[in-house]
Motif scaffolding. Structure first.
Motif, mmCIF file in Angstrom:
data_model
loop_
_atom_site.group_PDB
_atom_site.id
_atom_site.type_symbol
_atom_site.label_atom_id
_atom_site.label_comp_id
_atom_site.label_asym_id
_atom_site.label_seq_id
_atom_site.Cartn_x
_atom_site.Cartn_y
_atom_site.Cartn_z
ATOM 1 N N LYS A 42 0.800 -1.224 0.000
ATOM 2 C CA LYS A 42 0.000 0.000 0.000
ATOM 3 C C LYS A 42 0.835 1.277 0.000
ATOM 4 C CE LYS A 42 -3.930 -2.267 2.219
ATOM 5 N NZ LYS A 42 -4.835 -2.305 3.370
ATOM 6 N N LYS A 43 2.143 1.112 0.052
ATOM 7 C CA LYS A 43 3.010 2.301 0.032
ATOM 8 C C LYS A 43 2.964 2.976 -1.337
ATOM 9 C CE LYS A 43 7.079 1.007 1.164
ATOM 10 N NZ LYS A 43 8.462 0.876 1.638
ATOM 11 N N THR A 44 3.250 4.291 -1.342
ATOM 12 C CA THR A 44 3.322 5.038 -2.603
ATOM 13 C C THR A 44 4.428 4.463 -3.481
ATOM 14 O OG1 THR A 44 2.619 7.037 -1.443
ATOM 15 C CG2 THR A 44 3.632 7.333 -3.605
ATOM 16 N N LEU A 45 4.221 4.470 -4.787
ATOM 17 C CA LEU A 45 5.232 3.961 -5.709
ATOM 18 C C LEU A 45 6.554 4.703 -5.539
ATOM 19 C CD1 LEU A 45 3.219 3.635 -9.039
ATOM 20 C CD2 LEU A 45 4.177 1.757 -7.730
ATOM 21 N N SER A 46 7.649 3.951 -5.562
ATOM 22 C CA SER A 46 8.968 4.573 -5.487
ATOM 23 C C SER A 46 9.332 5.139 -6.859
ATOM 24 C CB SER A 46 10.015 3.535 -5.077
ATOM 25 O OG SER A 46 10.162 2.567 -6.103
ATOM 26 N N THR A 47 10.385 5.955 -6.890
ATOM 27 C CA THR A 47 10.839 6.511 -8.171
ATOM 28 C C THR A 47 11.251 5.402 -9.123
ATOM 29 O OG1 THR A 47 11.587 8.556 -7.118
ATOM 30 C CG2 THR A 47 12.521 8.036 -9.275
ATOM 31 N N ASP A 48 11.947 4.371 -8.610
ATOM 32 C CA ASP A 48 12.367 3.251 -9.449
ATOM 33 C C ASP A 48 11.168 2.549 -10.072
ATOM 34 O OD1 ASP A 48 14.985 3.746 -8.955
ATOM 35 O OD2 ASP A 48 15.273 2.136 -7.498
ATOM 36 N N GLU A 49 10.089 2.390 -9.303
ATOM 37 C CA GLU A 49 8.888 1.736 -9.822
ATOM 38 C C GLU A 49 8.228 2.602 -10.899
ATOM 39 O OE1 GLU A 49 7.083 -0.909 -6.182
ATOM 40 O OE2 GLU A 49 7.185 1.261 -5.898
ATOM 41 N N LYS A 50 8.198 3.904 -10.652
ATOM 42 C CA LYS A 50 7.611 4.816 -11.647
ATOM 43 C C LYS A 50 8.429 4.828 -12.939
ATOM 44 C CE LYS A 50 5.425 8.005 -8.362
ATOM 45 N NZ LYS A 50 5.449 9.371 -7.791
ATOM 46 N N VAL A 51 9.748 4.799 -12.802
ATOM 47 C CA VAL A 51 10.622 4.763 -13.968
ATOM 48 C C VAL A 51 10.380 3.499 -14.783
ATOM 49 C CG1 VAL A 51 13.026 4.468 -14.696
ATOM 50 C CG2 VAL A 51 12.436 6.249 -13.046
ATOM 51 N N ALA A 52 10.324 2.359 -14.095
ATOM 52 C CA ALA A 52 10.101 1.078 -14.776
ATOM 53 C C ALA A 52 8.756 1.080 -15.499
ATOM 54 C CB ALA A 52 10.158 -0.063 -13.767
ATOM 55 N N PHE A 53 7.723 1.590 -14.823
ATOM 56 C CA PHE A 53 6.380 1.607 -15.404
ATOM 57 C C PHE A 53 6.326 2.567 -16.599
ATOM 58 C CE2 PHE A 53 1.738 2.756 -15.162
ATOM 59 C CZ PHE A 53 1.284 1.509 -15.560
ATOM 60 N N SER A 54 6.996 3.713 -16.479
ATOM 61 C CA SER A 54 6.998 4.711 -17.549
ATOM 62 C C SER A 54 7.645 4.161 -18.816
ATOM 63 C CB SER A 54 7.743 5.974 -17.104
ATOM 64 O OG SER A 54 7.065 6.603 -16.036
ATOM 65 N N ILE A 55 8.808 3.526 -18.657
ATOM 66 C CA ILE A 55 9.506 2.979 -19.823
ATOM 67 C C ILE A 55 8.688 1.863 -20.461
ATOM 68 C CG2 ILE A 55 11.563 1.696 -20.553
ATOM 69 C CD1 ILE A 55 13.151 3.297 -18.503
ATOM 70 N N SER A 56 8.062 1.036 -19.628
ATOM 71 C CA SER A 56 7.210 -0.048 -20.142
ATOM 72 C C SER A 56 6.033 0.509 -20.937
ATOM 73 C CB SER A 56 6.715 -0.914 -18.988
ATOM 74 O OG SER A 56 5.835 -1.908 -19.456
ATOM 75 N N LEU A 57 5.360 1.530 -20.380
ATOM 76 C CA LEU A 57 4.232 2.158 -21.080
ATOM 77 C C LEU A 57 4.681 2.769 -22.400
ATOM 78 C CD1 LEU A 57 2.115 4.104 -18.420
ATOM 79 C CD2 LEU A 57 1.390 2.190 -19.819
ATOM 80 N N PHE A 58 5.796 3.480 -22.356
ATOM 81 C CA PHE A 58 6.288 4.188 -23.533
ATOM 82 C C PHE A 58 6.627 3.216 -24.663
ATOM 83 C CE2 PHE A 58 9.895 5.928 -25.972
ATOM 84 C CZ PHE A 58 9.318 7.088 -26.447
ATOM 85 N N GLU A 59 7.374 2.169 -24.346
ATOM 86 C CA GLU A 59 7.851 1.254 -25.381
ATOM 87 C C GLU A 59 6.751 0.354 -25.937
ATOM 88 O OE1 GLU A 59 11.232 -0.792 -23.734
ATOM 89 O OE2 GLU A 59 12.605 0.785 -24.415
ATOM 90 N N ASN A 60 5.743 0.052 -25.130
ATOM 91 C CA ASN A 60 4.738 -0.929 -25.551
ATOM 92 C C ASN A 60 3.388 -0.342 -25.960
ATOM 93 O OD1 ASN A 60 6.354 -3.313 -24.996
ATOM 94 N ND2 ASN A 60 6.144 -2.771 -22.842
ATOM 95 N N ASN A 61 3.127 0.934 -25.624
ATOM 96 C CA ASN A 61 1.788 1.474 -25.856
ATOM 97 C C ASN A 61 1.732 2.792 -26.614
ATOM 98 O OD1 ASN A 61 -0.047 -0.417 -24.130
ATOM 99 N ND2 ASN A 61 1.683 0.070 -22.799
ATOM 100 N N VAL A 62 2.873 3.457 -26.803
ATOM 101 C CA VAL A 62 2.870 4.748 -27.488
ATOM 102 C C VAL A 62 3.370 4.554 -28.911
ATOM 103 C CG1 VAL A 62 3.679 7.133 -27.441
ATOM 104 C CG2 VAL A 62 3.335 5.900 -25.293
ATOM 105 N N ASP A 63 2.517 4.842 -29.908
ATOM 106 C CA ASP A 63 2.911 4.660 -31.303
ATOM 107 C C ASP A 63 3.958 5.686 -31.709
ATOM 108 O OD1 ASP A 63 1.517 7.061 -32.746
ATOM 109 O OD2 ASP A 63 0.001 6.225 -31.410
#
Length: 392
Positions: free
Chosen positions: A313-334
């Motif tokens: 339940k803790k807030t996402l860490s910067t490392d988690e946000k970075v990982a999620f951002s790169i994943s979203l960018f590479e897989n979902n942004v045309d």
């Protein structure tokens, strides 16, 4: 009579409707405001709109046709006050086809051109003037076209026009561009972060960071010519809107591998020059690191799956946000959205390993990037859902 000037102008304008549209106004199917919008056009154009619509009245279709045949003069690529651009047409400000001179049909004082042929003529003339200016003053003229879209029919027309006029064509991929930065204000920061629950102190912190970035960009802008940049103009290939910038042409690589019809990676080691052999050896080492990194990643993923990580339940860490951002960018942004909304997201990754890319991104990562990606995903899902609804 207690009526405003604008009310009288609009009612008088209705007299210019052709009989087919008057019928729809009389029987109540067509609103007065929409009738006035149609009456802005010449009778032959109204007749074409009427025939395109068909027998049944369709307000949505009429509105779309009005929008397609009118032009916001505030966004024109030319000076609307210029009487000499097309002498026969004169100034747009005084033109009777400017909606602002026929009542506030599009809003208080809103200047909208309702004569498409005249607008296109002025737009084309302004583009020819822009070409002449670039030749006369030795300014590099760059269309906002990337190599990826260079084969588009409209873009090909622009490229051909530039070549026909004796200009060397540079696309956005061929140059570095420095634009004059805009100094941030607290008002601009409040608008930018209006959807965030920021306190006054947080907004001031964002303003401080924005000013620091502005000062760096301003320094680069003021020293651009010292660093090999020259005067340039970037223009939109459809609207011809343009802005002055500083430009530096990117040096193209001249390695010997380009002389071969077979790519370097497809050639055997014995067929390569000593320099190419070094490149291939380095690429093998990079691939080995990639394989090793992937194994480590798989181990981390497996460890996470075996824990109660998902219920944390803790807030996402910067490392988690970075990982999620790169994943979203590479897989979902045309590709086009990457260029339009996230042009500086990861920078030039062509010569970086994944680890170097992540580390570089972490250093400049801001939560706004994370939020922007989430909003991009929500917007994309909404558009998809809306399209599906329309289809069904």
């Amino acid at each position: 009579m207690g009526r405003t000037d604008n009310f009288i102008r609009q009612r008088l304008k209705l007299a210019g409707l052709i009989e087919g549209f008057k019928h729809f106004v009389r029987n109540g199917e067509m609103t007065i405001s929409l009738g006035v919008g149609v009456a802005l056009f010449a009778p032959e154009e109204q007749q074409m709109m009427l025939e395109t619509m068909g027998e049944d009245f369709n307000a949505h279709q009429i509105n779309r046709m009005i929008k397609d045949q009118t032009y916001d003069l505030e966004k024109a690529s030319f000076d609307v006050k210029d009487k000499k651009l097309v002498p026969k047409a004169g100034s747009c400000v005084e033109c009777p086809f400017n909606a602002a001179n026929q009542g506030n049909l599009f809003g208080e004082g809103k200047m909208v051109c309702t004569k498409s042929a005249c607008f296109e003529t002025k737009k084309s003339k302004s583009f020819l003037n822009l070409i002449e200016k670039s030749k006369k003053e030795n300014i590099i003229l760059i269309p906002e076209i990337r190599q990826y879209w260079a084969d588009d029919e409209n873009n090909q027309l622009i490229i051909s026009q530039l070549e026909k006029d004796g200009l060397k064509v540079y696309l956005l991929d061929d140059v570095e561009i420095i634009e004059e930065p805009i100094k941030p204000t607290i008002e601009a920061i409040k608008i930018e972060y209006q959807h965030y629950d920021y306190s006054e102190d947080e907004l001031k912190a964002e303003l401080k960071e924005a000013i620091e970035n502005y000062e760096k960009e301003l320094k680069n802008y003021n020293t651009a010519t010292d660093n090999g940049f020259v005067n340039g103009i970037v223009f939109h290939p459809e609207t011809y809107q343009n802005k002055k910038v500083f430009v530096k042409v990117i040096e193209k690589s001249k390695d010997k591998s380009s002389d071969y019809s077979v790519s370097l990676e497809s050639r055997k080691m014995e067929d390569c020059t000593p320099e190419e052999q070094i490149i291939k050896i380095n690429e093998r080492e990079i691939r080995k690191k990639h394989i090793e990194n992937n194994k480590q990643f798989e181990e981390v993923v497996q460890m996470i799956r075996e824990t109660e990580y998902i219920d944390t339940k803790k807030t996402l860490s910067t490392d988690e946000k970075v990982a999620f951002s790169i994943s979203l960018f590479e897989n979902n942004v045309d590709y086009m959205s990457q260029q339009k909304y996230f042009s500086g997201f990861l920078g030039d990754t062509s010569k970086m390993t994944k680890i170097e890319m992540v580390e570089k991104f972490k250093k400049k990562f801001k939560k706004e990037i994370f939020h922007k990606l989430i909003r991009y995903m929500l917007r994309s899902k909404f558009i998809l859902a809306k399209a599906t609804t329309l289809i069904t």
